[in-house]
Design a protein around this motif. Structure first.
Motif, PDB file in Angstrom:
ATOM      1  N   ASP A 463       0.850  -1.197   0.000  1.00  0.00           N
ATOM      2  CA  ASP A 463       0.000   0.000   0.000  1.00  0.00           C
ATOM      3  C   ASP A 463       0.881   1.242   0.000  1.00  0.00           C
ATOM      4  OD1 ASP A 463      -1.876   1.967   0.344  1.00  0.00           O
ATOM      5  OD2 ASP A 463      -2.896   1.019   2.040  1.00  0.00           O
ATOM      6  N   ARG A 464       1.331   1.662  -1.177  1.00  0.00           N
ATOM      7  CA  ARG A 464       2.221   2.815  -1.286  1.00  0.00           C
ATOM      8  C   ARG A 464       1.530   4.108  -0.867  1.00  0.00           C
ATOM      9  NH1 ARG A 464       3.630  -0.473  -5.525  1.00  0.00           N
ATOM     10  NH2 ARG A 464       5.858  -0.954  -5.763  1.00  0.00           N
ATOM     11  N   GLU A 465       0.251   4.238  -1.171  1.00  0.00           N
ATOM     12  CA  GLU A 465      -0.468   5.474  -0.849  1.00  0.00           C
ATOM     13  C   GLU A 465      -0.511   5.715   0.654  1.00  0.00           C
ATOM     14  OE1 GLU A 465      -4.283   5.573  -2.640  1.00  0.00           O
ATOM     15  OE2 GLU A 465      -3.516   5.424  -4.696  1.00  0.00           O
ATOM     16  N   ARG A 466      -0.668   4.660   1.406  1.00  0.00           N
ATOM     17  CA  ARG A 466      -0.700   4.816   2.870  1.00  0.00           C
ATOM     18  C   ARG A 466       0.652   5.280   3.394  1.00  0.00           C
ATOM     19  NH1 ARG A 466      -1.578  -0.115   7.134  1.00  0.00           N
ATOM     20  NH2 ARG A 466      -1.538   1.117   9.063  1.00  0.00           N
ATOM     21  N   ARG A 468       2.887   7.013   1.709  1.00  0.00           N
ATOM     22  CA  ARG A 468       3.050   8.405   1.296  1.00  0.00           C
ATOM     23  C   ARG A 468       2.302   9.334   2.237  1.00  0.00           C
ATOM     24  NH1 ARG A 468       6.358  11.092   0.335  1.00  0.00           N
ATOM     25  NH2 ARG A 468       7.080   9.730  -1.341  1.00  0.00           N
ATOM     26  N   GLU A 469       1.116   8.920   2.644  1.00  0.00           N
ATOM     27  CA  GLU A 469       0.316   9.735   3.561  1.00  0.00           C
ATOM     28  C   GLU A 469       1.010   9.886   4.909  1.00  0.00           C
ATOM     29  OE1 GLU A 469      -3.891   9.211   5.950  1.00  0.00           O
ATOM     30  OE2 GLU A 469      -3.746   8.407   3.916  1.00  0.00           O
ATOM     31  N   ASP A 472       4.089  12.160   4.497  1.00  0.00           N
ATOM     32  CA  ASP A 472       3.661  13.554   4.314  1.00  0.00           C
ATOM     33  C   ASP A 472       3.210  14.160   5.633  1.00  0.00           C
ATOM     34  OD1 ASP A 472       4.262  13.418   1.663  1.00  0.00           O
ATOM     35  OD2 ASP A 472       2.183  13.168   0.976  1.00  0.00           O
ATOM     36  N   ASP A 665      11.302   2.165  -3.090  1.00  0.00           N
ATOM     37  CA  ASP A 665      10.150   2.959  -3.522  1.00  0.00           C
ATOM     38  C   ASP A 665      10.170   4.375  -2.965  1.00  0.00           C
ATOM     39  OD1 ASP A 665       9.178   0.798  -4.911  1.00  0.00           O
ATOM     40  OD2 ASP A 665       7.677   0.236  -3.415  1.00  0.00           O
TER      41      ASP A 665
END
Length: 695
Positions: A463-466, A468-469, A472, A665
């Motif tokens: 889960d790359r989006e998690r 990144r969140e 951030d 990543d």
């Protein structure tokens, strides 16, 4: 891949800055070219009509379309000369001129401009700050060194020009020849990866050797050399191993040295044989260039001297090689041919009065044995032994049985003619038995490298989006260090973690503790306090009835330790049974040259004391992750030492692979430690994490 044919086999060479002035670099290069180059030489200097008898023109535009331009002008002018080379179609340029990145910020600016010009015109540019290049196949000596190299099958690159001049002088004395020689200089455009790749395609190069002070593009070098070393051995001396050495390398060449561990891992993954000394570099190179690869790692030692035979046995014990166990047929041959006082077992002692026939018979018996992969012929001079005849018989038997043979004909002047016969046949002779064994060891190591199969890293569903969140969110807080609150990053990449929750008051702590089966682990959460256990910021085995007080105690300890620390709360997590597991560490540190450096070893509080770790450059394949596990001294603890149940090593391999993918990543992750990663027979669980990001 850059086509370097015109660099090493030009038909016309222009020397920009050619001059007749005594003691000048321009004169020295021009004179070296005139002496042996099979092509045409033209000087470029508006102040002269001829230089040392060759035509001299005003500019490269008037030089008759040379294949190679050698630039020997002041640094400011050099950039314009390189631009002119691109404009008139010269594809290959060697910039001898110094005064670039090695001299400070102003020189670094010039070097960036030089690089931009070279890339604009797609030039093959060597240097700047280079001694020059040689190619013996066409008689090319475009250096300002004092000597030509002998012709041979080694190609040699060096970040030090002075080292090249010293090596060539020594090699000429030893009868060692080269195909191509390159002084890399500051490597503004062409670097070690370019030459390794080009020489792999060159029929005149059997072994690539080099002296390096740093590798700027580490990942690119690994990928290039990994393909090359399947077919062509690469042996390097890398200096700057110590902190002082690294600092010296930086001041000398402008190289920002990476960590020594990164170089060890990177060169090993690239299939490069690393030499620890110049002697080892050439011992390995000569053996690799002229001998067949062994079928196995077993060595037969044939000697007329007991003491040196024992020395060679010790040397074999210090290497990856093994002393050969002879077949019964071979032992019977030794019984029939050797005197009673001899030794038929390895090392084979044929006794001091051995003549040529006894020596040759023993060597033939050993080489014909299928249990023998290679042989060492070791002898001390005697009145009944003719070293030249022994050398001739050794060469004949090496060729007949096509097995590697090293010679150790001990002595001085008496040995010289025999050593020359051996050298001409590709058999190096050493005075020291340990050097002979080390050279055979390099053959065995390269045999293993050339047979490697490289598998691609596993691509896990994550889960790359998690992630990144979460990263951030830390950046918005201005945090570059993230502690246990970053456990969600591991969870997003499929690395198992205990059930946990971060709370900000003791009442919430009690609520979470109620949902946990059994006692809890409580940890202070602060990006400013990385080593929580050192300040009492971790409590283990806390019963539900004591959670409230434990929360307040942890916060008080953190405030007393560092009043201005940012406190994000306390993490409550389920306990993991450590009695059935082994505490390990999996981590990463981003190296400036090679990128993420993965680490695995024994973890917990002992990691910094024991330093029982292995390292690899990410990304790693499953087999490389397995090698990391096998490489630690404590590996038996994972496999059931002292009656313990073996842990799940597959879970460790997968964790290493998932972490490898994570840091590949997200290059902003510069440091990450999972310590401990507790491994049990059922799997692996990340108990704690410390993470640093680059803002």
């Amino acid at each position: 891949m850059a086509d370097l044919t015109g660099l090493f086999a030009p038909e016309r060479v222009a020397v920009v800055g050619a001059t007749p002035g005594e003691g000048s670099v321009g004169r020295a290069i021009t004179a070296n070219l005139i002496e042996g180059f099979s092509g045409e030489v033209v000087g470029v200097n508006p102040n002269y009509g001829t230089v040392l008898g060759v035509e001299c023109v005003d500019s490269l535009a008037d030089a008759g379309e040379p294949d190679l331009a050698v630039v020997v002008v002041p640094p400011g002018i050099a950039i314009e000369v390189v631009r002119e080379a691109g404009e008139v179609g010269v594809e290959n340029v060697v910039v001898i001129t110094a005064g670039f990145g090695e001299t400070g910020s102003e020189g670094a600016t010039r070097e960036r401009e030089l690089r931009e010009v070279a890339r604009e015109y797609d030039l093959n540019l060597v240097g700047p700050n280079s001694l020059g290049i040689m190619s013996t196949s066409v008689g090319l000596n475009a250096t300002f060194g004092p000597d030509d190299a002998l012709e041979g099958n080694l190609s040699f690159m060096s970040q030090s020009g002075a080292f090249i001049t010293a090596v060539i002088d020594w090699a000429n004395d030893q009868g060692i020849g080269f195909n191509d020689v390159v002084s890399l200089g500051n490597k503004a455009v062409l670097d070690e990866a370019d030459f390794v790749e080009a020489w792999n395609e060159d029929d005149g190069t059997d072994v690539v050797i080099g002296y390096l002070e740093g590798i700027e593009e580490g990942r690119e070098f690994i990928e290039t050399a990994r393909e090359v070393t399947r077919d062509t051995p690469v042996v390097l001396v890398k200096s700057g191993r110590t902190d002082a050495g690294a600092q010296a390398a930086s001041s000398h060449t402008g190289t920002i040295a990476g960590s020594e561990r990164a170089y060890e891992a990177g060169l090993a993954q690239a299939g490069v044989l690393r030499a620890e000394s110049v002697q080892e570099l050439f011992d390995s190179a000569q053996m690799l260039a002229n001998q067949p690869l062994p079928e196995g790692e077993s060595v037969a030692v044939i000697t007329n001297a007991g003491g040196p035979g024992v020395m060679s046995t010790d040397a074999v014990g210090d290497s990856r090689l093994s002393m050969a166990s002879f077949s019964e047929d071979t032992l019977e041959r030794f019984r029939e041919s050797l005197p009673a006082e001899g030794n038929i077992y390895n090392p084979v002692d044929i006794v001091g009065d051995a003549d040529i026939e006894r020596f040759a018979d023993a060597l033939e018996a050993a080489l014909s044995d299928p249990n023998v992969g290679m042989a060492l012929v070791l002898s001390a001079p005697t009145a009944v032994l003719d070293y030249e005849v022994l050398a001739e018989r050794t060469v004949e038997l090496r060729e007949e049985y096509d097995k590697p043979v090293a010679a150790c004909f001990m002595g001085g002047e008496r040995v010289a003619p025999a050593a020359e016969l051996l050298r001409e046949a590709g058999i190096p002779n050493y005075f020291d038995p340990a050097r002979a064994v080390d050279s055979l060891d390099s053959l065995a190591r390269y045999r293993e490298i050339s047979a490697r199969e490289y598998d691609a890293p596993t691509a896990f569903d994550v889960d790359r989006e998690r992630v990144r969140e979460l990263l951030d969110r830390a950046e918005e807080r201005g945090d570059n260090r993230i502690g246990v609150e970053a456990m969600g990053i591991l969870d997003a990449y499929g690395i198992p973690i205990p059930e946990r929750e971060v709370v900000s008051d003791p009442v919430e702590a009690e609520r979470v503790a109620e949902s946990i089966d059994g006692e809890a682990v409580m940890k202070i959460v602060s990006p400013d306090i990385m080593h929580k256990s050192d300040i009492g910021g971790v409590k283990v085995g806390v019963p539900e009835s004591e959670v409230y007080d434990a929360y307040e105690d942890l916060v008080a300890r953190a405030r007393n330790y560092q009043p201005d620390a940012t406190l994000l709360g306390v993490q409550i997590q389920e306990m993991v049974d450590l009695d059935r597991g082994v505490e390990t560490i999996v981590g990463t540190n981003r190296d400036p040259q090679f990128g993420p450096l993965l680490l695995f070893g024994l973890g917990g509080i002992f990691v910094e004391t024991l330093e029982d770790v292995t390292v690899r450059i990410a990304p790693v394949s499953e087999s490389e992750a397995t090698e990391m596990i096998d490489g630690i001294d404590a590996a038996p603890l994972l496999r059931g030492a002292r009656g313990r149940e073996p842990v799940d090593e597959t879970a460790i391999t997968e964790t290493i692979g998932r972490l490898s993918q994570l840091v590949t990543d997200f290059p902003e992750i510069v440091e990450l430690d999972i310590n401990p990663l507790v491994v049990t027979p059922e799997g692996a669980t990340a108990i704690d994490i410390a993470l640093t990001v680059e803002q």
